[in-house]
Design a protein around this motif. Structure first.
Motif, PDB file in Angstrom:
ATOM      1  N   PHE A 116       4.062  16.030   4.887  1.00 62.25           N
ATOM      2  CA  PHE A 116       2.939  16.957   4.992  1.00 62.25           C
ATOM      3  C   PHE A 116       2.256  16.813   6.348  1.00 62.25           C
ATOM      4  CE2 PHE A 116      -1.623  17.728   4.472  1.00 62.25           C
ATOM      5  CZ  PHE A 116      -1.586  19.061   4.116  1.00 62.25           C
ATOM      6  N   LEU A 127       5.505   9.361  -3.023  1.00 60.20           N
ATOM      7  CA  LEU A 127       4.230   9.908  -2.545  1.00 60.20           C
ATOM      8  C   LEU A 127       4.091   9.706  -1.036  1.00 60.20           C
ATOM      9  CD1 LEU A 127       1.598   8.884  -5.245  1.00 60.20           C
ATOM     10  CD2 LEU A 127       2.546  11.133  -4.775  1.00 60.20           C
ATOM     11  N   THR A 128       4.440   8.514  -0.576  1.00 58.62           N
ATOM     12  CA  THR A 128       4.324   8.227   0.850  1.00 58.62           C
ATOM     13  C   THR A 128       5.176   9.189   1.658  1.00 58.62           C
ATOM     14  OG1 THR A 128       4.002   5.932   0.304  1.00 58.62           O
ATOM     15  CG2 THR A 128       4.575   6.422   2.578  1.00 58.62           C
ATOM     16  N   ALA A 175       3.603  12.549   1.727  1.00 56.70           N
ATOM     17  CA  ALA A 175       2.426  12.580   2.597  1.00 56.70           C
ATOM     18  C   ALA A 175       2.846  12.636   4.061  1.00 56.70           C
ATOM     19  CB  ALA A 175       1.552  11.359   2.336  1.00 56.70           C
ATOM     20  N   ASN A 221       5.365   5.527  -5.806  1.00 50.91           N
ATOM     21  CA  ASN A 221       4.511   5.368  -4.639  1.00 50.91           C
ATOM     22  C   ASN A 221       5.270   5.716  -3.363  1.00 50.91           C
ATOM     23  OD1 ASN A 221       2.004   4.809  -3.785  1.00 50.91           O
ATOM     24  ND2 ASN A 221       1.964   2.736  -4.603  1.00 50.91           N
ATOM     25  N   ASN A 240       0.792  -1.228   0.000  1.00 50.53           N
ATOM     26  CA  ASN A 240       0.000   0.000   0.000  1.00 50.53           C
ATOM     27  C   ASN A 240       0.821   1.274   0.000  1.00 50.53           C
ATOM     28  OD1 ASN A 240      -2.845  -0.840   0.127  1.00 50.53           O
ATOM     29  ND2 ASN A 240      -2.102  -1.938   1.915  1.00 50.53           N
ATOM     30  N   LEU A 241       2.063   1.193   0.468  1.00 51.41           N
ATOM     31  CA  LEU A 241       2.819   2.434   0.573  1.00 51.41           C
ATOM     32  C   LEU A 241       4.094   2.450  -0.255  1.00 51.41           C
ATOM     33  CD1 LEU A 241       2.489   3.159   4.388  1.00 51.41           C
ATOM     34  CD2 LEU A 241       1.128   4.045   2.522  1.00 51.41           C
TER      35      LEU A 241
END
Lengths: 385, 402
Positions: free
Chosen positions: A53, A46-47, A50, A43, A36-37
């Motif tokens: 953030f 992105l993880t 995130a 990916n 999933n990560l």
């Protein structure tokens, strides 16, 4: 090629082999993380973004809202030596004592303190009746509906406004969350029947009725709510016979009701369109007239289908009540905003708005979850057949 | 034989009585409705005229030529204290357009991003998007707007301590300052080159499509198109720079005394309105986009891959065209919502149409009916225009049934 002869077909056949759990890369938290990560370089990127953030936003917010926040009044205020003000709060945290100091006004506006039990009573009765309607297991739906739609409005009107033995409280003193609820409830209760009538009118075969309904619906939906409220506020008094006056709150209620009704009409029309011709023909062949056909056959089915969308529209209407501030009514948002302009509380704007947002969010999120759960329930009902 | 006598009476019993005839009942119902509605309208308008005459203000639009006598904090056309009400009204309309168009663009970008994030296989990203949607969709727009304007943008530093980015962008309580482009001699050539590039790229696309239909050969339209659209202006830029000198100068905002001079300033009111509207509407658009993409069945992707299409082509040629059909109609109503919600400008003091005209002008002149009529016509006209355009676009991309 694999030699399959030595591979046991199951743990029972070879007792010497222990039962081995699947490798960590296939099941378990590590596998979940991988799938999933971190399934691809993009990916993973992105993880990381995130997480950065979240690290940037969440800890400062928690510090501000909870850790650095001021939750209790200082000793002097509790002893009654002086009133509280912004100076009693830390500079870096939320000032929740501002909300505590003003909560009475935020909830009831300028409603006299001795009479506030009336508002609370109306709220408890309404809440109880609405809960009884919404939760399916609770019986006495019919009696409840009669109470909610016939007795309660009259009772609330008397309790809130006064007269007949109760002290009269002018609508100019109404405000805060109470006013928001009054506008939302009255608007929605009146808008539902009006919206259903407009929807029926729009689906009608009679050209005049159809045209009038379409004109009203499209006109109201084409203009912003603020202009409808402006219009209700400045034009309604002009349209009445000379010498009559009309309560400012009543003007707003008229505008708000018509506006909500137009949107509800479109939702109900969607439900009506989903009812097959067979239902109409069946009802007609039983000899039912138009109104009995609608009341007994078509509307119960159409309304049932459109309940989730109706709840969504009601949700929107609830959020739209904030706009009544434009004509100077002190609804929940407006009274919080006014409160943070007080000289003692300069610099509490963000605290006030966050409090407001939290309250509205709880109400609206609850409603939207309810609508989703209804949708699911109705959906499975259809699929079973 | 006496039993079958008097056939006339028998007939009369069989035929439906006229008041039970559905058509006649329909006509009567309509006549009554019409009578009630027209009667009510006549009654209301009669009251209005009587009331207005009693107040000494008969219905008239002559006030539109009067001098408004109040300034606007922002305007695309020059207005001053001597401008007529008509001119002020037009300035307000333009301000509404500015806020609406900017919010539509921003909300679309953010909304598509959120919608795609919501469908991401990455758990964190899709959760973040879900939280975004649930938070911003369930807080009234006005609360958000107040938060951005009174909460955030009023608390940024004053002019002396502006937030500074590259000495070109400044943020302070007076607004957001940007450099202003100043076209020099020969800048027109660059615009012309850009236009030629765009037209060329469109022609190229048509030609390549025709060739592909005829021969099956593909032509790299995308890259050649980009080369045309970007390359031609760049060449023109270089040529102009060699002949006339630099074609574009920038006027930077500079702190002079207490305020910034030069550059473009975005009012904090406008900034808050656009931020609030876009963030709120993007949550709805995100849900629409997610729903649209999910509405395309997975079989379509599998079939496209089975045909040997690349992933990117599958997305561009199979998924997106079908998803757009689902997305466009609700997207239209969101655009209309942005336009209608831009009237919340009243609360933050941005001089949009409603704030200027339905607010200030109405208060000054006391011409409620006239002002409200113009307001309604303005919004109805825009709503209708956007709906017509979007219906046309929708028809353009709708499924062609054969």
């Amino acid at each position: 090629m694999m030699d399959t002869s030595n591979v046991p077909t199951g743990p029972r056949e070879n007792p010497e082999l222990e039962e081995i759990s699947p490798p960590m890369t296939v099941v378990g938290p590590v596998a979940w993380l991988r799938a999933n990560l971190f399934s691809s370089p993009f990916n993973t990127l992105l993880t990381i973004l995130a997480v950065l953030f979240l690290a940037w936003v969440v800890p400062p917010f928690i510090r501000w809202a909870f850790i650095d926040a001021t939750w209790t009044f200082p000793q002097e205020v509790i002893e009654g030596v002086r009133g509280p003000n912004r100076g009693d709060c830390t500079a870096s945290g939320a000032c929740w004592i501002f909300i505590q100091a003003r909560i009475g006004q935020f909830l009831f506006g300028f409603y006299p303190a001795d009479e506030r039990w009336r508002v609370v009573l109306v709220f408890i009765l309404t809440f109880g009746a609405v809960t009884g309607m919404l939760i399916e297991r609770i019986p006495f739906k019919k009696q409840n509906a009669i109470f909610l739609f016939l007795i309660l409005p009259i009772l609330s009107f008397w309790l809130l406004l006064g007269g007949l033995g109760l002290e009269v409280v002018s609508t100019r003193l109404w405000g805060g969350f109470m006013l928001t609820l009054v506008i939302a409830c009255v608007g929605i209760v009146l808008a539902l029947p009006l919206g259903i009538l407009l929807a029926l009118g729009r689906r009608s075969d009679l050209p005049v009725v159809h045209l009038l309904s379409v004109m009203l619906i499209e006109f109201v939906r084409g203009v912003p709510l603020i202009t409808v409220l402006f219009m209700a506020n400045v034009m309604l008094p002009l349209f009445l016979p000379p010498g009559t006056t009309i309560d400012p709150l009543l003007r707003i209620l008229v505008g708000f009701t018509v506006f909500t009704a137009a949107y509800l009409a479109e939702v109900v029309r969607g439900g009506l369109q989903a009812i097959g011709r067979g239902q109409y023909e069946g009802a007609a062949s039983l000899g039912l007239g138009y109104w009995s056909m609608m009341r007994l056959i078509i509307l119960p089915q159409a309304l049932r289908i459109s309940i989730p969308a109706i709840v969504n529209t009601i949700n929107g209407a609830f959020m739209d009540t904030t706009l009544v501030a434009v004509v100077g009514l002190y609804d929940f948002l407006n009274i919080v905003r006014t409160g943070s302009r007080d000289a003692n509380w300069i610099g509490t704007e963000i605290d006030g708005f966050v409090f407001c947002a939290a309250i509205y969010w709880i109400c609206c999120y609850g409603m939207s979850r309810y609508s989703i759960s209804l949708e699911r329930k109705l959906d499975t009902g259809h699929k079973k057949r | 034989m006496a039993d079958i006598a008097k056939p006339g009476r028998h007939d009369r019993q069989a035929a439906t009585a006229w008041w039970r005839d559905e058509r006649i009942r329909g006509l009567i119902a309509q006549a009554i409705t019409l009578l009630i509605v027209v009667g009510a309208i006549v009654f209301l308008i009669h009251n209005m005229i009587v009331n207005r005459e009693a107040q000494g203000r008969p219905f008239s639009y002559s006030f539109m030529d009067n001098i408004a006598g109040f300034p606007l904090s922002m305007s695309l056309i020059p207005v001053d204290l001597n401008s007529t009400i008509t001119r002020i009204m037009v300035a307000g309309m333009l301000n509404t357009m500015v806020a609406g168009v900017a919010s539509i663009i921003l909300a679309t970008i953010v909304g598509f991003l959120i919608g795609v994030m919501r469908l991401s296989p990455n758990y964190l990203i899709s959760r973040l998007a879900a939280v975004y949607i649930e938070v911003f969709r369930n807080i009234p727009l006005l609360v958000q707007l107040c938060f951005w304007y009174f909460g955030v943008l009023k608390l940024v530093p004053n002019q002396k301590n502006s937030l500074n980015l590259l000495d070109a962008f400044f943020l302070n309580v007076r607004g957001f300052y940007l450099p202003r482009p100043l076209p020099q001699t020969g800048f027109g050539w660059i615009i012309a080159a850009l236009a030629v590039g765009i037209v060329g790229a469109l022609l190229l696309r048509r030609w390549s499509r025709q060739r592909q239909m005829a021969t099956g050969e593909r032509f790299p339209v995308l890259w050649t198109g980009i080369a045309l659209v970007v390359g031609l202006p760049v060449l023109a830029w270089l040529a102009v720079a060699m002949i006339y000198g630099t074609p574009l100068n920038w006027e930077y905002p500079v702190l002079k005394g207490f305020n910034f001079q030069g550059g473009i300033v975005l009012l904090p009111e406008l900034t808050a309105l656009v931020i609030g509207l876009s963030i709120y509407t993007a949550a709805y658009i995100g849900e629409i986009v997610r729903g649209g993409i999910q509405a395309v069945s997975h079989g379509q992707t599998e079939a496209a891959l089975a045909l040997g299409l690349r992933r990117s082509w599958t997305l561009r040629l199979v998924i997106i065209p079908q998803a757009l059909r689902v997305i466009v109609p609700p997207l239209t109503s969101q655009y209309l919502n942005i336009l209608k919600n831009s009237t919340l400008a009243v609360f933050v003091g941005y001089p949009d149409f409603v704030s200027v005209f339905t607010g200030t002008v109405l208060n000054q002149t006391g011409r409620e009916v006239e002002v409200v009529i113009i307001t309604m016509i303005f919004y109805l006209a825009i709503s209708l225009t956007i709906s017509l355009f979007m219906n046309w676009y929708n028809k353009h991309i709708a499924l062609v049934e054969r």
